[in-house]
Design an enzyme around this catalytic site. Structure first.
Site, mmCIF file in Angstrom:
data_model
loop_
_atom_site.group_PDB
_atom_site.id
_atom_site.type_symbol
_atom_site.label_atom_id
_atom_site.label_comp_id
_atom_site.label_asym_id
_atom_site.label_seq_id
_atom_site.Cartn_x
_atom_site.Cartn_y
_atom_site.Cartn_z
ATOM 1 N N ASP A 1 2.214 -0.681 -1.475
ATOM 2 C CA ASP A 1 0.948 -1.294 -1.945
ATOM 3 C C ASP A 1 -0.067 -1.119 -0.921
ATOM 4 O OD1 ASP A 1 0.179 -3.539 -4.603
ATOM 5 O OD2 ASP A 1 -1.077 -3.270 -2.590
ATOM 6 N N ASN B 1 2.946 -7.444 -13.509
ATOM 7 C CA ASN B 1 2.000 -8.243 -14.081
ATOM 8 C C ASN B 1 1.453 -7.383 -15.611
ATOM 9 O OD1 ASN B 1 1.704 -10.312 -12.056
ATOM 10 N ND2 ASN B 1 0.602 -8.800 -10.685
ATOM 11 N N GLN C 1 -3.264 -8.858 -14.045
ATOM 12 C CA GLN C 1 -3.264 -7.138 -14.041
ATOM 13 C C GLN C 1 -4.386 -6.325 -13.868
ATOM 14 O OE1 GLN C 1 -1.536 -5.028 -17.655
ATOM 15 N NE2 GLN C 1 -1.167 -3.213 -16.220
ATOM 16 N N HIS D 1 2.936 -0.824 -13.503
ATOM 17 C CA HIS D 1 3.473 -0.874 -12.359
ATOM 18 C C HIS D 1 4.344 -2.134 -11.962
ATOM 19 C CE1 HIS D 1 -0.651 -2.733 -11.885
ATOM 20 N NE2 HIS D 1 0.126 -3.308 -11.252
ATOM 21 N N LEU D 2 5.359 -1.953 -11.345
ATOM 22 C CA LEU D 2 6.499 -2.815 -10.981
ATOM 23 C C LEU D 2 6.312 -3.267 -9.463
ATOM 24 C CD1 LEU D 2 10.134 -3.139 -11.636
ATOM 25 C CD2 LEU D 2 9.469 -3.268 -9.491
ATOM 26 N N HIS D 3 6.136 -4.274 -8.935
ATOM 27 C CA HIS D 3 5.833 -4.565 -7.463
ATOM 28 C C HIS D 3 7.408 -5.014 -7.135
ATOM 29 C CE1 HIS D 3 1.398 -5.558 -7.430
ATOM 30 N NE2 HIS D 3 1.487 -5.933 -8.655
HETATM 31 P P1 AMP Z 1 -1.867 -5.772 -10.427
HETATM 32 O O1 AMP Z 1 -2.538 -7.083 -10.038
HETATM 33 O O2 AMP Z 1 -0.373 -5.914 -10.826
HETATM 34 O O3 AMP Z 1 -2.694 -4.919 -11.407
HETATM 35 O O4 AMP Z 1 -1.797 -4.949 -8.897
HETATM 36 C C1 AMP Z 1 -2.126 -3.702 -8.604
HETATM 37 C C2 AMP Z 1 -1.844 -3.575 -7.300
HETATM 38 O O5 AMP Z 1 -2.220 -1.961 -6.972
HETATM 39 C C3 AMP Z 1 -2.646 -4.389 -5.994
HETATM 40 O O6 AMP Z 1 -1.597 -5.023 -5.449
HETATM 41 C C4 AMP Z 1 -3.311 -3.270 -5.269
HETATM 42 O O7 AMP Z 1 -3.185 -3.731 -3.798
HETATM 43 C C5 AMP Z 1 -2.584 -2.049 -5.570
HETATM 44 N N1 AMP Z 1 -3.447 -0.730 -5.339
HETATM 45 C C6 AMP Z 1 -4.581 -0.580 -5.757
HETATM 46 N N2 AMP Z 1 -4.889 0.797 -5.645
HETATM 47 C C7 AMP Z 1 -3.922 1.421 -4.776
HETATM 48 C C8 AMP Z 1 -3.712 2.511 -4.131
HETATM 49 N N3 AMP Z 1 -4.484 3.449 -4.012
HETATM 50 N N4 AMP Z 1 -2.414 2.563 -3.394
HETATM 51 C C9 AMP Z 1 -1.713 1.663 -3.456
HETATM 52 N N5 AMP Z 1 -1.782 0.357 -4.011
HETATM 53 C C10 AMP Z 1 -2.981 0.239 -4.488
#
Ligand code: AMP
Ligand code: ZN
Length: 112
Positions: free
Chosen positions: A30, A85, A92, A98-100
């Protein structure tokens, strides 16, 4: 999807350090880590969210790769958390499912 940031990562149009890959998923750090280990695992195929996931087969490679990268980070010894999320109330932000993978310290529960 042309305007999807994660599809661009899958296509290699936006750089990301690939931490793992299988037939249907890739893993990368991330960009704004919230934990000592914070990795994203995404399906190569574009789906906006779990609301669109259908029978779930697209997620099988995502779960397998999440477990693999967690193991490679040593998290199978300590524990880790998988978070997907979905939609507004879950905050989200990126509309490509995407899976964290979170790990590296003790976490609280429940989430806020
Ligand atoms: P969400 O809130 O679950 O949609 O999380 C999206 C995640 O994507 C966040 O933790 C961001 O920091 C991450 N993110 C956004 N752009 C990038 C990128 N280019 N490379 C890696 N992570 C990213
Ligand atoms: Zn996408």
């Amino acid at each position: 999807m042309d305007d999807c940031i994660f599809c661009k990562i899958v296509a290699g149009k936006i750089p990301a350090k690939k931490l793992g890959e299988n037939e249907g998923a890739i893993a990368f750090p991330d960009i704004k880590p919230e934990m000592p280990v914070h990795i994203l695992v995404i399906p190569k195929r574009h789906l906006a969210s779990l609301d669109e996931v259908g029978d779930g087969t697209v997620m099988a490679p995502v779960f397998a790769l999440a477990a693999q990268v967690a193991r490679e980070q040593g998290l199978d010894k300590t524990g880790w958390r998988a978070v997907i999320n979905t939609g507004r109330d879950a905050n989200q932000v990126v509309l490509h499912v995407h899976l964290h993978v979170f790990g590296g310290r003790r976490m609280s529960w429940p989430p806020g």
